[in-house]
Design an enzyme around this catalytic site. Structure first.
Site, short mmCIF file in Angstrom:
data_model
loop_
_atom_site.label_atom_id
_atom_site.label_comp_id
_atom_site.label_asym_id
_atom_site.label_seq_id
_atom_site.Cartn_x
_atom_site.Cartn_y
_atom_site.Cartn_z
N ASP A 45 0.49 -1.30 0.01
CA ASP A 45 -0.07 0.00 0.13
C ASP A 45 0.76 0.91 0.40
O ASP A 45 0.31 2.11 0.57
CB ASP A 45 -0.96 -0.28 1.44
CG ASP A 45 -1.92 -1.00 1.42
OD1 ASP A 45 -2.21 -1.58 0.77
OD2 ASP A 45 -2.86 -1.16 1.60
N ASP A 71 -4.67 -0.55 -1.42
CA ASP A 71 -6.23 -0.53 -0.66
C ASP A 71 -7.07 0.06 -1.99
O ASP A 71 -6.23 1.00 -3.09
CB ASP A 71 -6.18 0.36 -0.49
CG ASP A 71 -6.76 -0.05 1.30
OD1 ASP A 71 -6.91 -1.23 1.41
OD2 ASP A 71 -6.46 0.72 1.99
N HIS A 113 -10.95 0.52 -2.68
CA HIS A 113 -12.09 0.61 -1.72
C HIS A 113 -13.36 1.33 -3.32
O HIS A 113 -12.95 2.11 -4.09
CB HIS A 113 -11.90 1.66 -1.15
CG HIS A 113 -11.73 0.97 0.00
ND1 HIS A 113 -10.71 -0.76 0.21
CD2 HIS A 113 -10.52 1.59 0.77
CE1 HIS A 113 -10.37 -0.24 1.55
NE2 HIS A 113 -10.00 0.77 1.56
N SER A 152 -14.88 0.44 5.97
CA SER A 152 -14.12 0.78 6.59
C SER A 152 -14.46 2.45 6.80
O SER A 152 -13.82 3.00 7.55
CB SER A 152 -12.38 1.18 6.06
OG SER A 152 -12.49 1.67 4.95
N HIS A 197 -10.61 7.38 2.09
CA HIS A 197 -9.11 6.62 1.40
C HIS A 197 -9.02 5.85 -0.34
O HIS A 197 -10.18 4.74 0.10
CB HIS A 197 -8.24 6.72 2.23
CG HIS A 197 -8.48 5.31 3.40
ND1 HIS A 197 -9.45 5.10 3.95
CD2 HIS A 197 -8.01 4.08 2.64
CE1 HIS A 197 -9.30 3.50 4.18
NE2 HIS A 197 -8.47 3.51 2.91
N LYS A 241 -7.14 -5.07 -2.92
CA LYS A 241 -7.51 -5.81 -2.11
C LYS A 241 -8.72 -4.16 -0.82
O LYS A 241 -8.61 -3.71 -1.28
CB LYS A 241 -6.10 -5.94 -0.80
CG LYS A 241 -5.83 -4.66 -0.22
CD LYS A 241 -4.67 -5.24 0.84
CE LYS A 241 -4.17 -3.98 1.21
NZ LYS A 241 -4.32 -3.10 2.20
N GLU A 267 -13.73 -5.28 4.87
CA GLU A 267 -12.88 -4.66 5.09
C GLU A 267 -11.30 -5.82 4.81
O GLU A 267 -11.45 -7.16 5.05
CB GLU A 267 -12.85 -4.58 6.40
CG GLU A 267 -10.67 -3.86 6.21
CD GLU A 267 -10.46 -2.12 5.51
OE1 GLU A 267 -10.75 -2.49 5.01
OE2 GLU A 267 -10.40 -1.28 6.23
N ALA A 275 0.56 0.54 6.24
CA ALA A 275 1.27 1.08 7.55
C ALA A 275 1.54 0.02 8.14
O ALA A 275 1.19 -1.66 8.53
CB ALA A 275 0.51 1.73 8.54
N CYS A 305 -2.02 -2.86 7.89
CA CYS A 305 -1.61 -3.42 6.84
C CYS A 305 -0.02 -4.15 6.60
O CYS A 305 -0.16 -5.88 6.18
CB CYS A 305 -2.06 -2.82 5.48
SG CYS A 305 -3.87 -2.53 5.16
ZN LIG Z 1 -8.57 1.59 3.28
#
Ligand SMILES: [Zn+2]
Length: 192
Positions: free
Chosen positions: A16, A55, A57, A63, A74, A99, A106, A134, A138
């Site tokens: 990420d 990520d 989304h 989330s 985000h 993902k 999530e 982070a 993740c």
């Molecule tokens: Zn996320």
């Protein structure tokens, strides 16, 4: 002590490293952008399998705070915030794994709901080096899942940064990974 990369059986997983997780983004990780030079260095060390997770989304992901989650909006798929950090050497990425693409689920781990484990095993990978963002979310989830999937796992400690929602979260994440048998090293200690 240096660790020798075996490009036949080692892979790099970059977790990420996206604009929204870097300073100026929607959910910035302090110093998140500072992982980029270290990651570029290891990408260039060997011609080895590298996988970038992201990520990715839907706009109404569970989330997000508006949906009862804990995070600001985000990394919405196809937006500039979801793009990889522009300084990352993207042409050396061999594989991109998206993902948390479904609104109800999530996924902090790059292995959750993806084909990543099968992909790596199919390529003969036995050991993975994990870096990115982070540390306390993740990166930790991805490293623990890699270990559970049967890979040897090593964290690149100078190429990760954490959110620290609560002070000490990063230290706890590192301890949890160590307790699971995950090793750690610095990118400067990798060799070919
Ligand atoms: Zn996320």
């Amino acid at each position: 002590m240096s660790i020798k990369i075996d490009s036949r059986t080692d892979a790099l997983i970059m977790v990420d490293v996206q604009r929204d997780f870097c300073p100026g983004g929607a959910l910035p990780v302090p110093e998140g952008d500072q992982v980029v030079p270290a990651i570029n260095r290891v990408l260039g060390l060997a011609s080895w399998l590298s996988v970038a997770t992201r990520d990715w989304h839907p706009p109404d992901h569970c989330s997000f705070k508006a949906r009862g989650g804990i995070w600001p909006v985000h990394c919405v798929a196809e937006t500039s915030g979801a793009a990889f950090h522009p300084g990352l050497d993207a042409k050396k990425m061999r594989r991109i794994v998206s993902k948390a693409t479904m609104k109800q689920a999530e996924a902090y781990s790059g292995f959750q709901g993806t084909e990543l484990a099968g992909f790596l095993k199919g390529r003969g990978i036995r050991r993975v080096f994990v870096c990115g963002l982070a540390t306390d979310y993740c990166v930790k989830a991805t490293a623990l899942d890699a270990k559970r999937a049967g890979f040897d796992v090593i964290i690149l400690e100078d190429a990760i940064r954490g959110v620290e929602v609560h002070p000490g979260d990063c230290r706890k994440a590192v301890e949890e990974m160590q307790a699971a048998g995950i090793g750690s090293t610095k990118t400067t200690d990798l060799a070919v």
